[in-house]
Structure formats: structure tokens, C-alpha cells
Design a protein around this motif. Sequence first.
Motif, PDB file in Angstrom:
ATOM      1  N   TYR A 126       0.833  -1.203   0.000  1.00 40.87           N
ATOM      2  CA  TYR A 126       0.000   0.000   0.000  1.00 40.87           C
ATOM      3  C   TYR A 126       0.872   1.260   0.000  1.00 40.87           C
ATOM      4  O   TYR A 126       0.660   2.189  -0.798  1.00 40.87           O
ATOM      5  N   GLY A 127       1.871   1.280   0.859  1.00 39.31           N
ATOM      6  CA  GLY A 127       2.772   2.426   0.902  1.00 39.31           C
ATOM      7  C   GLY A 127       3.545   2.601  -0.392  1.00 39.31           C
ATOM      8  O   GLY A 127       3.725   3.728  -0.879  1.00 39.31           O
ATOM      9  N   LYS A 128       3.975   1.493  -0.953  1.00 38.28           N
ATOM     10  CA  LYS A 128       4.723   1.551  -2.219  1.00 38.28           C
ATOM     11  C   LYS A 128       3.852   2.112  -3.340  1.00 38.28           C
ATOM     12  O   LYS A 128       4.302   2.946  -4.139  1.00 38.28           O
ATOM     13  N   ARG A 129       2.595   1.652  -3.404  1.00 42.86           N
ATOM     14  CA  ARG A 129       1.702   2.126  -4.466  1.00 42.86           C
ATOM     15  C   ARG A 129       1.397   3.614  -4.295  1.00 42.86           C
ATOM     16  O   ARG A 129       1.365   4.368  -5.285  1.00 42.86           O
ATOM     17  N   LEU A 130       1.179   4.053  -3.085  1.00 40.35           N
ATOM     18  CA  LEU A 130       0.954   5.474  -2.828  1.00 40.35           C
ATOM     19  C   LEU A 130       2.162   6.297  -3.269  1.00 40.35           C
ATOM     20  O   LEU A 130       2.025   7.369  -3.868  1.00 40.35           O
ATOM     21  N   PHE A 131       3.349   5.780  -2.989  1.00 40.39           N
ATOM     22  CA  PHE A 131       4.574   6.476  -3.378  1.00 40.39           C
ATOM     23  C   PHE A 131       4.696   6.545  -4.897  1.00 40.39           C
ATOM     24  O   PHE A 131       5.080   7.584  -5.456  1.00 40.39           O
ATOM     25  N   GLU A 132       4.370   5.423  -5.565  1.00 35.51           N
ATOM     26  CA  GLU A 132       4.439   5.397  -7.024  1.00 35.51           C
ATOM     27  C   GLU A 132       3.485   6.408  -7.654  1.00 35.51           C
ATOM     28  O   GLU A 132       3.765   6.939  -8.741  1.00 35.51           O
ATOM     29  N   LEU A 133       2.381   6.685  -6.971  1.00 38.00           N
ATOM     30  CA  LEU A 133       1.399   7.647  -7.477  1.00 38.00           C
ATOM     31  C   LEU A 133       1.674   9.065  -6.985  1.00 38.00           C
ATOM     32  O   LEU A 133       0.839   9.964  -7.137  1.00 38.00           O
ATOM     33  N   SER A 134       2.856   9.246  -6.379  1.00 35.93           N
ATOM     34  CA  SER A 134       3.337  10.553  -5.920  1.00 35.93           C
ATOM     35  C   SER A 134       2.581  11.098  -4.711  1.00 35.93           C
ATOM     36  O   SER A 134       2.576  12.311  -4.478  1.00 35.93           O
ATOM     37  N   HIS A 135       1.963  10.216  -3.941  1.00 37.70           N
ATOM     38  CA  HIS A 135       1.299  10.632  -2.704  1.00 37.70           C
ATOM     39  C   HIS A 135       2.272  10.353  -1.543  1.00 37.70           C
ATOM     40  O   HIS A 135       2.056   9.449  -0.731  1.00 37.70           O
ATOM     41  N   GLN A 136       3.315  11.126  -1.499  1.00 40.56           N
ATOM     42  CA  GLN A 136       4.440  10.844  -0.608  1.00 40.56           C
ATOM     43  C   GLN A 136       4.065  10.921   0.870  1.00 40.56           C
ATOM     44  O   GLN A 136       4.466  10.057   1.656  1.00 40.56           O
ATOM     45  N   ASN A 137       3.302  11.920   1.249  1.00 43.64           N
ATOM     46  CA  ASN A 137       2.932  12.075   2.659  1.00 43.64           C
ATOM     47  C   ASN A 137       2.081  10.905   3.155  1.00 43.64           C
ATOM     48  O   ASN A 137       2.267  10.407   4.279  1.00 43.64           O
ATOM     49  N   ASP A 138       1.140  10.476   2.307  1.00 47.71           N
ATOM     50  CA  ASP A 138       0.303   9.329   2.678  1.00 47.71           C
ATOM     51  C   ASP A 138       1.133   8.049   2.744  1.00 47.71           C
ATOM     52  O   ASP A 138       0.919   7.209   3.619  1.00 47.71           O
ATOM     53  N   ALA A 139       2.065   7.910   1.822  1.00 49.60           N
ATOM     54  CA  ALA A 139       2.944   6.737   1.837  1.00 49.60           C
ATOM     55  C   ALA A 139       3.749   6.700   3.130  1.00 49.60           C
ATOM     56  O   ALA A 139       3.917   5.645   3.756  1.00 49.60           O
ATOM     57  N   GLU A 140       4.226   7.868   3.549  1.00 53.70           N
ATOM     58  CA  GLU A 140       4.993   7.956   4.791  1.00 53.70           C
ATOM     59  C   GLU A 140       4.153   7.519   5.990  1.00 53.70           C
ATOM     60  O   GLU A 140       4.639   6.782   6.863  1.00 53.70           O
ATOM     61  N   THR A 141       2.904   7.951   6.029  1.00 52.85           N
ATOM     62  CA  THR A 141       2.010   7.589   7.135  1.00 52.85           C
ATOM     63  C   THR A 141       1.832   6.078   7.233  1.00 52.85           C
ATOM     64  O   THR A 141       1.922   5.484   8.319  1.00 52.85           O
ATOM     65  N   VAL A 142       1.598   5.454   6.099  1.00 48.69           N
ATOM     66  CA  VAL A 142       1.373   4.003   6.056  1.00 48.69           C
ATOM     67  C   VAL A 142       2.638   3.238   6.437  1.00 48.69           C
ATOM     68  O   VAL A 142       2.605   2.318   7.274  1.00 48.69           O
ATOM     69  N   LEU A 143       3.753   3.603   5.842  1.00 44.27           N
ATOM     70  CA  LEU A 143       5.008   2.901   6.098  1.00 44.27           C
ATOM     71  C   LEU A 143       5.483   3.102   7.531  1.00 44.27           C
ATOM     72  O   LEU A 143       6.051   2.202   8.145  1.00 44.27           O
ATOM     73  N   ARG A 144       5.241   4.302   8.070  1.00 38.76           N
ATOM     74  CA  ARG A 144       5.664   4.573   9.446  1.00 38.76           C
ATOM     75  C   ARG A 144       4.892   3.690  10.426  1.00 38.76           C
ATOM     76  O   ARG A 144       5.469   3.204  11.402  1.00 38.76           O
ATOM     77  N   TYR A 145       3.601   3.476  10.144  1.00 37.65           N
ATOM     78  CA  TYR A 145       2.844   2.592  11.033  1.00 37.65           C
ATOM     79  C   TYR A 145       3.394   1.172  10.961  1.00 37.65           C
ATOM     80  O   TYR A 145       3.494   0.478  11.983  1.00 37.65           O
ATOM     81  N   ALA A 146       3.754   0.738   9.762  1.00 34.38           N
ATOM     82  CA  ALA A 146       4.321  -0.610   9.610  1.00 34.38           C
ATOM     83  C   ALA A 146       5.588  -0.754  10.459  1.00 34.38           C
ATOM     84  O   ALA A 146       5.776  -1.746  11.161  1.00 34.38           O
ATOM     85  N   VAL A 147       6.449   0.259  10.398  1.00 36.31           N
ATOM     86  CA  VAL A 147       7.681   0.247  11.186  1.00 36.31           C
ATOM     87  C   VAL A 147       7.378   0.269  12.679  1.00 36.31           C
ATOM     88  O   VAL A 147       7.959  -0.497  13.462  1.00 36.31           O
ATOM     89  N   ASP A 148       6.452   1.114  13.083  1.00 36.90           N
ATOM     90  CA  ASP A 148       6.106   1.227  14.503  1.00 36.90           C
ATOM     91  C   ASP A 148       5.499  -0.064  15.045  1.00 36.90           C
ATOM     92  O   ASP A 148       5.572  -0.332  16.249  1.00 36.90           O
ATOM     93  N   SER A 149       4.903  -0.858  14.172  1.00 33.84           N
ATOM     94  CA  SER A 149       4.303  -2.123  14.603  1.00 33.84           C
ATOM     95  C   SER A 149       5.330  -3.253  14.632  1.00 33.84           C
ATOM     96  O   SER A 149       4.995  -4.382  14.992  1.00 33.84           O
ATOM     97  N   GLY A 150       6.584  -2.928  14.236  1.00 32.35           N
ATOM     98  CA  GLY A 150       7.650  -3.930  14.301  1.00 32.35           C
ATOM     99  C   GLY A 150       7.947  -4.655  13.011  1.00 32.35           C
ATOM    100  O   GLY A 150       8.620  -5.700  13.021  1.00 32.35           O
ATOM    101  N   SER A 151       7.487  -4.135  11.888  1.00 36.07           N
ATOM    102  CA  SER A 151       7.752  -4.786  10.606  1.00 36.07           C
ATOM    103  C   SER A 151       9.241  -5.019  10.393  1.00 36.07           C
ATOM    104  O   SER A 151      10.070  -4.191  10.758  1.00 36.07           O
TER     105      SER A 151
END
Length: 201
Positions: A126-151
Motif C-alpha cells: 500500500y505504501g509503495k503504491r501510494l509512493f508510485e502515485l506521488s502521494h508521498q505524505n500518505d505513503a509515509e504515514t502508512v510505512l511509518r505505522y508498519a515500522v512502529d508495529s515492528g515490521s
Amino acid sequence: MSPFLPCFIIFLIILTYFLRKNTRLEQETQEQFWEKERLANAARKKNIKDLPYLTIPLETFPLGKYSDSELSRLEQELSKLAETSILNLNGITNTDLKLHYGLANLDFLSECDENYTEMIRLLQDYGKRLFELSHQNDAETVLRYAVDSGSDICATYTLLADIYLAENAVAKLSSLIETAKNLNSARKDTILEKLNSKHPA
């Protein structure tokens, strides 16, 4: 008598000693494992209500905000997964799960762990697709949650690092590296190596 013969005999004696020692240690390790497994299978069922279950923060994600079939598919899968029980049990063996929470809880806990694995995979996509579509801030939000959850998905960390570098947010990258240091995963060293290679000298 050849001068090499006594040396060879000594070598054989030493070799035999270490082989027997190694065999004994392996046997002791195996016995300890089976004893732990026996205790685990006999452990009583415990209350798992207060374990650190994860909740997917769908309200913070851009659900339905963009018209894209791939995003829609991922959002549907995340919404469905959000209705399940999710636990990050990385690094915890089935034996330890049984020992701490009882054999009767193993199937449920294993399902929770499988849901977690599916969650971090979906968040990465999901984060990768958002980034590919140039929605960088939204991609950051999604990826940051993944990291915070221990990915421990390496691509999640490297993509998030690229976003931080594009923002010139070196402090965020440094924080990401510190987060990665606390991972309980065999992939930790690889992730740290890639992140450190991106950090400005």
C-alpha cells in the motif's frame, strides 16, 4: 618408529575427546529441548485478553481518497484484516507460546501472527503504491505505522528512508535507524546496513 606416529596418536586422542564432547553436548541440548516441549504441552491455558494486539489505524490512511484499482484492492484487504486479531510474535517459537500461554491457545496465537505477517505485507504494498502515485505524505504515514508495529520487511525501511531523504529529514532517518536497532528479527543487520548506507555522512 616414525617420529610422526606419536604425534598422530596424540592427534587421534584429542580428536576423539572433542567428538565425544560434542556428541554429549548435542545430546544434552536435545534432551533439554524435549523436556521444554513436554512442559509446554502440559502448560495450562492462560488469559490472553491483555496481550498487545494491534489495531490497523484505517482512519489515518487515505481510504477511497484516490482513484486507483490497485489502491482500492489493497484498501479492501486492509479493511477486512482490520476486523481480525493481530499480534506481532516475531522471534517467539511455538514451544515458548505453549509454555507461556498454554497449548489450547496455540492455534489462535498462530492465526494472530499470520494476520500480522499479512498486515505488514499489505502495508508495504500500500505504501509503495501510494509512493508510485506521488502521494508521498500518505505513503509515509502508512510505512511509518508498519515500522512502529515492528515490521521487518527491508523494503519498508528503505522506501521510508528515501522519503525522509527527499524531505531532507535527516533526523527522521536517524530515528528510523534507532528503531531498526530494536528489531527482534534475523533481518535486522541487513536492514541496518541498508539504512546506514543511505544516511548522510
